[in-house]
Design a protein around this motif. Structure first.
Motif, PDB file in Angstrom:
ATOM      1  N   ARG A   1      -5.458  -4.325  -4.632  1.00 49.65           N
ATOM      2  CA  ARG A   1      -4.470  -4.991  -3.988  1.00 49.65           C
ATOM      3  C   ARG A   1      -5.161  -5.331  -2.473  1.00 49.65           C
ATOM      4  O   ARG A   1      -5.095  -3.393  -1.806  1.00 49.65           O
ATOM      5  CB  ARG A   1      -3.295  -5.418  -4.756  1.00 49.65           C
ATOM      6  CG  ARG A   1      -3.192  -5.322  -5.678  1.00 49.65           C
ATOM      7  CD  ARG A   1      -1.229  -5.718  -5.582  1.00 49.65           C
ATOM      8  NE  ARG A   1      -0.483  -4.659  -5.366  1.00 49.65           N
ATOM      9  CZ  ARG A   1       0.538  -4.017  -3.520  1.00 49.65           C
ATOM     10  NH1 ARG A   1      -0.182  -5.163  -3.416  1.00 49.65           N
ATOM     11  NH2 ARG A   1       0.853  -3.071  -3.994  1.00 49.65           N
ATOM     12  N   PRO A   2      -5.987  -5.736  -1.875  1.00 51.60           N
ATOM     13  CA  PRO A   2      -6.178  -5.696  -0.172  1.00 51.60           C
ATOM     14  C   PRO A   2      -5.431  -5.005   0.473  1.00 51.60           C
ATOM     15  O   PRO A   2      -5.288  -5.069   1.214  1.00 51.60           O
ATOM     16  CB  PRO A   2      -7.060  -7.157  -0.190  1.00 51.60           C
ATOM     17  CG  PRO A   2      -7.621  -8.204  -1.335  1.00 51.60           C
ATOM     18  CD  PRO A   2      -5.568  -7.232  -2.419  1.00 51.60           C
ATOM     19  N   ASP A   3      -3.817  -5.863   0.201  1.00 57.63           N
ATOM     20  CA  ASP A   3      -2.625  -5.922   1.106  1.00 57.63           C
ATOM     21  C   ASP A   3      -1.927  -4.242   0.319  1.00 57.63           C
ATOM     22  O   ASP A   3      -0.912  -3.948   0.886  1.00 57.63           O
ATOM     23  CB  ASP A   3      -1.896  -6.854   0.878  1.00 57.63           C
ATOM     24  CG  ASP A   3      -1.451  -6.790  -0.422  1.00 57.63           C
ATOM     25  OD1 ASP A   3      -1.386  -6.379  -1.300  1.00 57.63           O
ATOM     26  OD2 ASP A   3      -0.512  -7.733  -0.530  1.00 57.63           O
ATOM     27  N   CYS A   4      -3.174  -3.725   0.169  1.00 60.22           N
ATOM     28  CA  CYS A   4      -2.451  -1.811  -0.747  1.00 60.22           C
ATOM     29  C   CYS A   4      -1.944  -1.165   0.634  1.00 60.22           C
ATOM     30  O   CYS A   4      -2.442  -1.144   2.004  1.00 60.22           O
ATOM     31  CB  CYS A   4      -3.353  -1.264  -1.490  1.00 60.22           C
ATOM     32  SG  CYS A   4      -2.961   0.668  -1.356  1.00 60.22           S
ATOM     33  N   PRO A   5      -0.744  -1.063   1.237  1.00 65.18           N
ATOM     34  CA  PRO A   5      -0.598  -0.126   2.010  1.00 65.18           C
ATOM     35  C   PRO A   5      -0.835   1.394   1.736  1.00 65.18           C
ATOM     36  O   PRO A   5      -0.718   1.825   3.067  1.00 65.18           O
ATOM     37  CB  PRO A   5       1.452  -0.028   1.797  1.00 65.18           C
ATOM     38  CG  PRO A   5       1.979  -0.484   0.809  1.00 65.18           C
ATOM     39  CD  PRO A   5       0.564  -0.636  -0.334  1.00 65.18           C
ATOM     40  N   ARG A   6      -1.509   1.883   0.880  1.00 67.92           N
ATOM     41  CA  ARG A   6      -1.636   3.310   1.048  1.00 67.92           C
ATOM     42  C   ARG A   6      -3.205   3.045   1.469  1.00 67.92           C
ATOM     43  O   ARG A   6      -3.984   2.838   0.461  1.00 67.92           O
ATOM     44  CB  ARG A   6      -1.264   4.062  -0.229  1.00 67.92           C
ATOM     45  CG  ARG A   6       0.365   3.947  -0.329  1.00 67.92           C
ATOM     46  CD  ARG A   6       0.495   4.872  -1.877  1.00 67.92           C
ATOM     47  NE  ARG A   6       0.513   3.475  -2.661  1.00 67.92           N
ATOM     48  CZ  ARG A   6       1.248   2.598  -2.577  1.00 67.92           C
ATOM     49  NH1 ARG A   6       2.244   2.565  -2.163  1.00 67.92           N
ATOM     50  NH2 ARG A   6       0.832   1.792  -3.395  1.00 67.92           N
TER      51      ARG A   6
ATOM     52  N   GLY B   1      -1.585   8.847 -13.221  1.00 69.53           N
ATOM     53  CA  GLY B   1      -1.544   8.349 -12.176  1.00 69.53           C
ATOM     54  C   GLY B   1      -2.245   6.420 -12.239  1.00 69.53           C
ATOM     55  O   GLY B   1      -3.637   6.527 -12.857  1.00 69.53           O
ATOM     56  N   GLU B   2      -1.646   5.134 -11.481  1.00 71.34           N
ATOM     57  CA  GLU B   2      -2.989   4.306 -11.081  1.00 71.34           C
ATOM     58  C   GLU B   2      -3.958   4.881  -9.775  1.00 71.34           C
ATOM     59  O   GLU B   2      -3.244   4.552  -8.854  1.00 71.34           O
ATOM     60  CB  GLU B   2      -1.852   3.673 -11.126  1.00 71.34           C
ATOM     61  CG  GLU B   2      -2.718   2.125 -11.134  1.00 71.34           C
ATOM     62  CD  GLU B   2      -3.593   1.441 -11.767  1.00 71.34           C
ATOM     63  OE1 GLU B   2      -5.089   1.596 -11.545  1.00 71.34           O
ATOM     64  OE2 GLU B   2      -3.683   1.827 -12.999  1.00 71.34           O
ATOM     65  N   TRP B   3      -4.829   5.041 -10.493  1.00 75.18           N
ATOM     66  CA  TRP B   3      -5.631   5.426  -9.132  1.00 75.18           C
ATOM     67  C   TRP B   3      -5.212   4.581  -8.230  1.00 75.18           C
ATOM     68  O   TRP B   3      -6.232   4.473  -7.267  1.00 75.18           O
ATOM     69  CB  TRP B   3      -7.366   6.233  -9.509  1.00 75.18           C
ATOM     70  CG  TRP B   3      -8.088   4.858 -10.147  1.00 75.18           C
ATOM     71  CD1 TRP B   3      -8.313   4.607 -11.845  1.00 75.18           C
ATOM     72  CD2 TRP B   3      -8.835   4.288 -10.149  1.00 75.18           C
ATOM     73  NE1 TRP B   3      -8.849   4.090 -12.304  1.00 75.18           N
ATOM     74  CE2 TRP B   3      -9.342   3.792 -11.335  1.00 75.18           C
ATOM     75  CE3 TRP B   3      -9.666   4.129  -8.633  1.00 75.18           C
ATOM     76  CZ2 TRP B   3     -10.458   2.764 -10.942  1.00 75.18           C
ATOM     77  CZ3 TRP B   3     -10.483   2.669  -8.796  1.00 75.18           C
ATOM     78  CH2 TRP B   3     -10.754   2.301  -9.458  1.00 75.18           C
TER      79      TRP B   3
ATOM     80  N   LEU C   1     -13.716   2.986  -1.230  1.00 74.75           N
ATOM     81  CA  LEU C   1     -13.592   2.900  -3.310  1.00 74.75           C
ATOM     82  C   LEU C   1     -12.235   1.744  -2.994  1.00 74.75           C
ATOM     83  O   LEU C   1     -11.299   2.662  -2.676  1.00 74.75           O
ATOM     84  CB  LEU C   1     -13.088   4.189  -3.982  1.00 74.75           C
ATOM     85  CG  LEU C   1     -12.962   3.673  -5.380  1.00 74.75           C
ATOM     86  CD1 LEU C   1     -14.139   2.394  -5.962  1.00 74.75           C
ATOM     87  CD2 LEU C   1     -12.680   5.156  -6.343  1.00 74.75           C
ATOM     88  N   PRO C   2     -11.487   0.958  -2.719  1.00 71.63           N
ATOM     89  CA  PRO C   2     -10.952  -0.167  -2.361  1.00 71.63           C
ATOM     90  C   PRO C   2     -10.522  -0.277  -3.313  1.00 71.63           C
ATOM     91  O   PRO C   2     -10.256   0.047  -4.891  1.00 71.63           O
ATOM     92  CB  PRO C   2     -11.589  -1.417  -1.904  1.00 71.63           C
ATOM     93  CG  PRO C   2     -12.236  -1.831  -3.364  1.00 71.63           C
ATOM     94  CD  PRO C   2     -13.559  -0.889  -3.183  1.00 71.63           C
ATOM     95  N   ALA C   3      -8.577  -0.136  -2.985  1.00 73.17           N
ATOM     96  CA  ALA C   3      -7.453  -0.205  -3.938  1.00 73.17           C
ATOM     97  C   ALA C   3      -7.289  -2.448  -4.667  1.00 73.17           C
ATOM     98  O   ALA C   3      -8.383  -2.517  -4.547  1.00 73.17           O
ATOM     99  CB  ALA C   3      -5.728  -0.697  -2.960  1.00 73.17           C
TER     100      ALA C   3
END
Length: 319
Positions: free
Chosen positions: A192-197, A219-221, A188-190
């Motif tokens: 933003r593709p450049d998410c660091p987590r 929170g922002e899942w 399940l992707p974030a």
């Protein structure tokens, strides 16, 4: 080479690892498949077809000499002298051709026109409807036509389906689709593709449970990627980290049992033993679910939802 002769080196190299362990360290061998062994000290060190591979460290070889040097940490001369010091001669190697069963090409199961069984099943497991909608729109979750199974799809960076796992909606059935490439698992992707987590779970339902818990807590899942390993092996995580160079934080959210705890240790070692990844990934958290609420994150989610409902009932009863 100083200390040993060419003849001694040649003699030492005649020992394959399985024959060496069977002859002199049988207590170290453990059967892990029809024609596969692992060692009791390192359960990720597999021996098969005349070769061995230490999966968690990404190293391997063919001979007992390789093993003594790479795994036991012996120097070359000491390892050669050890193998030449045994009184029994090395066994005569037998060559045979293993019959290979042709593997079917990977193909996704046919989809059902609607996904009511999958949606109902996953909502009963506590998964948030918004997450299910995102997964279905992205083509990483659907319902199979024939058996109404959940189909969790793993895609590569080009969006091609490379793997899929099935989960029964009416029973405990689960399996991988034949031909699946285990490096590409359900994610399940974030936003933003450049998410660091990155959060890593054992199963797709646990990955979705993690995201649901974040949403329930306010929170922002979508501020994290949620990856399922399809077990505890590191290959899907390593592939994901190579494909997503922006990830610098990894939360290991495997089950709170023996296999999960050992799996988290193996995953952490797999990152630290990879020079490229160990330089980039600065934070690695071990974050199993609380033991008092079950062994995995879906059990934790269901317990959390039940506790919230119980409090609501109590408040309504007190009015």
């Amino acid at each position: 080479m100083a200390g040993v002769t060419k003849e001694q080196i040649a003699k030492a190299k005649e020992w394959d690892l399985l024959s060496y362990l069977q002859a002199y360290e049988p207590q170290e061998l453990k059967k892990s498949g029809p024609r596969e062994y692992c060692t009791r000290t390192h359960d990720s060190l597999k021996i098969s077809n005349g070769k061995w591979c230490w999966n968690s460290r990404g190293i391997g070889g063919r001979t007992a000499l390789d093993y003594l040097i790479k795994v036991r940490g012996m120097d070359f001369v000491g390892a050669v002298e050890t193998l030449c010091g045994y009184s029994a001669p090395p066994p005569v190697k037998q060559t045979f051709t293993k019959p290979t069963k042709p593997q079917k090409p990977f193909k996704l199961p046919e989809a059902s026109r609607c996904a009511s069984a999958v949606v109902g099943y996953l909502q009963d497991r506590g998964i948030d409807p918004e997450l299910l909608g995102v997964c279905m729109e992205a083509g990483i979750l659907y319902e199979s036509r024939r058996y109404q199974n959940c189909v969790f799809v793993g895609r590569d960076m080009q969006g091609n389906a490379r793997a899929a796992s099935l989960r029964g909606t009416r029973d405990g059935f689960r399996m991988d689709v034949e031909g699946s490439d285990k490096r590409y698992s359900f994610c399940l992707p974030a936003s933003r593709p450049d998410c660091p987590r990155l959060a890593v779970a054992e199963s797709p339902i646990d990955a979705l449970s993690l995201a649901t818990l974040v949403k329930l807590s306010g929170g922002e899942w979508r501020d994290s990627h949620y990856l399922s390993l399809g077990g505890t092996a590191p290959r899907a995580m390593i592939q994901f980290l190579h494909d997503h160079p922006h990830v610098t934080q990894v939360s290991l959210c495997l089950d709170n049992d023996k296999a999960g705890i050992m799996g988290m240790e193996r995953l952490e070692n797999a990152i630290q033993d990879n020079p490229e990844l160990s330089q980039r990934v600065k934070l690695i958290y071990r974050n199993p679910p609380p033991a008092e609420h079950g062994k995995d994150y879906n059990e934790f989610l269901c317990a959390h939802i039940q506790a919230v409902r119980q409090k609501q009932y109590q408040r309504e009863g007190a009015r």
